[in-house]
Scaffold this motif. Structure first.
Motif, PDB file in Angstrom:
ATOM      1  N   VAL A 131       2.516 -18.247 -36.252  1.00 13.03           N
ATOM      2  CA  VAL A 131       3.594 -17.997 -35.292  1.00 13.03           C
ATOM      3  C   VAL A 131       4.798 -17.495 -36.078  1.00 13.03           C
ATOM      4  N   LEU A 132       5.356 -16.372 -35.644  1.00 13.58           N
ATOM      5  CA  LEU A 132       6.527 -15.780 -36.296  1.00 13.58           C
ATOM      6  C   LEU A 132       7.686 -15.711 -35.312  1.00 13.58           C
ATOM      7  N   PHE A 133       8.855 -16.067 -35.778  1.00  3.69           N
ATOM      8  CA  PHE A 133      10.074 -15.938 -34.982  1.00  3.69           C
ATOM      9  C   PHE A 133      10.897 -14.815 -35.614  1.00  3.69           C
ATOM     10  N   LEU A 134      11.040 -13.717 -34.874  1.00  2.46           N
ATOM     11  CA  LEU A 134      11.697 -12.538 -35.425  1.00  2.46           C
ATOM     12  C   LEU A 134      13.203 -12.557 -35.244  1.00  2.46           C
ATOM     13  N   ASN A 135      13.696 -13.476 -34.435  1.00  3.03           N
ATOM     14  CA  ASN A 135      15.135 -13.626 -34.226  1.00  3.03           C
ATOM     15  C   ASN A 135      15.488 -15.106 -34.246  1.00  3.03           C
ATOM     16  N   ASP A 156      12.840 -22.083 -24.011  1.00  3.82           N
ATOM     17  CA  ASP A 156      12.632 -22.835 -22.776  1.00  3.82           C
ATOM     18  C   ASP A 156      13.100 -22.028 -21.563  1.00  3.82           C
ATOM     19  N   GLY A 157      13.525 -20.803 -21.798  1.00  6.95           N
ATOM     20  CA  GLY A 157      13.987 -19.923 -20.732  1.00  6.95           C
ATOM     21  C   GLY A 157      12.863 -19.053 -20.198  1.00  6.95           C
ATOM     22  N   ARG A 158      13.229 -17.933 -19.623  1.00  7.27           N
ATOM     23  CA  ARG A 158      12.280 -16.998 -19.022  1.00  7.27           C
ATOM     24  C   ARG A 158      11.780 -16.027 -20.090  1.00  7.27           C
ATOM     25  N   GLY A 159      10.465 -15.880 -20.163  1.00  2.00           N
ATOM     26  CA  GLY A 159       9.884 -15.004 -21.162  1.00  2.00           C
ATOM     27  C   GLY A 159       8.918 -14.003 -20.585  1.00  2.00           C
ATOM     28  N   ILE A 168      -1.818 -13.576 -34.446  1.00  2.00           N
ATOM     29  CA  ILE A 168      -0.404 -13.721 -34.774  1.00  2.00           C
ATOM     30  C   ILE A 168       0.358 -13.767 -33.454  1.00  2.00           C
ATOM     31  N   ILE A 169       1.209 -14.771 -33.298  1.00  2.00           N
ATOM     32  CA  ILE A 169       2.063 -14.898 -32.121  1.00  2.00           C
ATOM     33  C   ILE A 169       3.498 -14.691 -32.583  1.00  2.00           C
ATOM     34  N   GLU A 170       4.161 -13.706 -31.989  1.00  2.00           N
ATOM     35  CA  GLU A 170       5.539 -13.377 -32.369  1.00  2.00           C
ATOM     36  C   GLU A 170       6.483 -13.630 -31.197  1.00  2.00           C
ATOM     37  N   TYR A 171       7.634 -14.168 -31.531  1.00  2.00           N
ATOM     38  CA  TYR A 171       8.701 -14.338 -30.552  1.00  2.00           C
ATOM     39  C   TYR A 171       9.901 -13.518 -31.011  1.00  2.00           C
ATOM     40  N   SER A 172      10.474 -12.764 -30.073  1.00  2.00           N
ATOM     41  CA  SER A 172      11.656 -11.960 -30.392  1.00  2.00           C
ATOM     42  C   SER A 172      12.529 -11.842 -29.153  1.00  2.00           C
ATOM     43  N   GLU A 173      13.687 -11.204 -29.337  1.00  2.00           N
ATOM     44  CA  GLU A 173      14.575 -10.969 -28.204  1.00  2.00           C
ATOM     45  C   GLU A 173      13.930  -9.991 -27.244  1.00  2.00           C
ATOM     46  N   ALA A 174      14.116 -10.234 -25.965  1.00  2.00           N
ATOM     47  CA  ALA A 174      13.598  -9.317 -24.948  1.00  2.00           C
ATOM     48  C   ALA A 174      14.592  -8.187 -24.734  1.00  2.00           C
ATOM     49  N   LYS A 175      14.084  -7.020 -24.441  1.00  3.54           N
ATOM     50  CA  LYS A 175      14.935  -5.882 -24.123  1.00  3.54           C
ATOM     51  C   LYS A 175      15.357  -5.899 -22.657  1.00  3.54           C
ATOM     52  N   GLU A 176      14.563  -6.555 -21.833  1.00  2.00           N
ATOM     53  CA  GLU A 176      14.828  -6.614 -20.403  1.00  2.00           C
ATOM     54  C   GLU A 176      15.976  -7.559 -20.090  1.00  2.00           C
ATOM     55  N   LYS A 177      16.708  -7.242 -19.028  1.00  2.00           N
ATOM     56  CA  LYS A 177      17.788  -8.123 -18.580  1.00  2.00           C
ATOM     57  C   LYS A 177      17.184  -9.348 -17.904  1.00  2.00           C
ATOM     58  N   ASN A 178      17.906 -10.447 -17.946  1.00  3.30           N
ATOM     59  CA  ASN A 178      17.499 -11.709 -17.315  1.00  3.30           C
ATOM     60  C   ASN A 178      16.203 -12.280 -17.900  1.00  3.30           C
ATOM     61  N   VAL A 179      15.880 -11.894 -19.117  1.00  2.00           N
ATOM     62  CA  VAL A 179      14.720 -12.434 -19.821  1.00  2.00           C
ATOM     63  C   VAL A 179      15.214 -12.949 -21.166  1.00  2.00           C
ATOM     64  N   TYR A 223      13.228 -14.188 -23.880  1.00  2.43           N
ATOM     65  CA  TYR A 223      12.447 -13.892 -25.075  1.00  2.43           C
ATOM     66  C   TYR A 223      11.235 -13.039 -24.731  1.00  2.43           C
ATOM     67  N   PHE A 224      10.707 -12.379 -25.761  1.00  3.02           N
ATOM     68  CA  PHE A 224       9.490 -11.595 -25.658  1.00  3.02           C
ATOM     69  C   PHE A 224       8.459 -12.235 -26.580  1.00  3.02           C
ATOM     70  N   LYS A 225       7.260 -12.447 -26.065  1.00  5.84           N
ATOM     71  CA  LYS A 225       6.172 -13.047 -26.841  1.00  5.84           C
ATOM     72  C   LYS A 225       5.029 -12.037 -26.938  1.00  5.84           C
ATOM     73  N   MET A 226       4.620 -11.746 -28.173  1.00  2.00           N
ATOM     74  CA  MET A 226       3.497 -10.835 -28.425  1.00  2.00           C
ATOM     75  C   MET A 226       2.382 -11.627 -29.088  1.00  2.00           C
ATOM     76  N   ILE A 227       1.210 -11.582 -28.485  1.00  4.70           N
ATOM     77  CA  ILE A 227       0.029 -12.232 -29.055  1.00  4.70           C
ATOM     78  C   ILE A 227      -0.905 -11.129 -29.542  1.00  4.70           C
ATOM     79  N   SER A 228      -1.079 -11.031 -30.855  1.00  5.63           N
ATOM     80  CA  SER A 228      -1.917 -10.000 -31.460  1.00  5.63           C
ATOM     81  C   SER A 228      -3.178 -10.632 -32.034  1.00  5.63           C
TER      82      SER A 228
END
Length: 173
Positions: free
Chosen positions: A6-10, A16-19, A85-96, A98-103
């Motif tokens: 698991v990687l945290f890019l930011n 615990d918010g909307r992802g 690999i599971i990555e968490y980063s800032e979302a580009k979308e409004k009202n979101v 985090y962004f989670k990518m599972i590769s």
């Protein structure tokens, strides 16, 4: 499975918010001690061929499509899944929050015949080309790029460098 990370890019992500979650597949293609990667001439970095799974597409279909698009080669056989690999980063979308990518990474075998790539616009801008290279040299190139803290560092750099490092430690041929 040989690795999971698991990687945290930011920092300070509100998990615990909307992802938003996106699933992706990546090909590990190794022959004669070298690995076939996608090289960005613009950013001087290596990544595994692969990308996001489209709606109504299986992981296997996505892997075959992505490898053909990015590298210009057909997959003969998907051998096995070797890691995630599971990555968490800032979302580009409004009202979101985090962004989670599972590769998921798969060991695959390819045909010997290469065709023309079918790259997306951003991939053309990064000047993606397929390149055979040793795992050690690809990892070294990515690490040098990370060390420079260049503004050219792509979001996938840490993920791909981690996987290259793990591949040196395991028998994948």
């Amino acid at each position: 499975m040989l690795f999971e990370k698991v990687l945290f890019l930011n920092d300070n992500l509100k998990l615990d918010g909307r992802g938003i979650c996106r699933n992706a597949v990546r090909a590990v293609i190794i022959e004669h001690g070298n690995i076939l990667l996608v090289y960005s001439e613009k950013n001087d970095e290596y990544k595994f061929p692969g990308g996001g799974i489209n709606e109504n597409e299986t992981p296997e279909e996505a892997l075959i499509r992505e490898v053909k698009e990015e590298v210009g080669v057909n997959i003969n056989k998907i051998n096995r899944k070797i890691g995630t690999i599971i990555e968490y980063s800032e979302a580009k979308e409004k009202n979101v929050d985090y962004f989670k990518m599972i590769s998921d990474y798969f060991l695959v075998e390819i045909e010997n015949k290469f065709y023309e790539q079918n790259l997306d616009q951003y991939e053309k801008e990064l000047r993606f080309i397929p390149k055979w290279i040793s795992i050690t040299n690809a990892e070294r190139a990515n690490l040098e790029n990370i060390k420079e803290e260049s503004d050219k560092i792509s979001k996938w750099k840490k993920r791909e460098t981690y996987v290259l490092n793990r591949l040196k430690e395991i028998d994948v041929e």
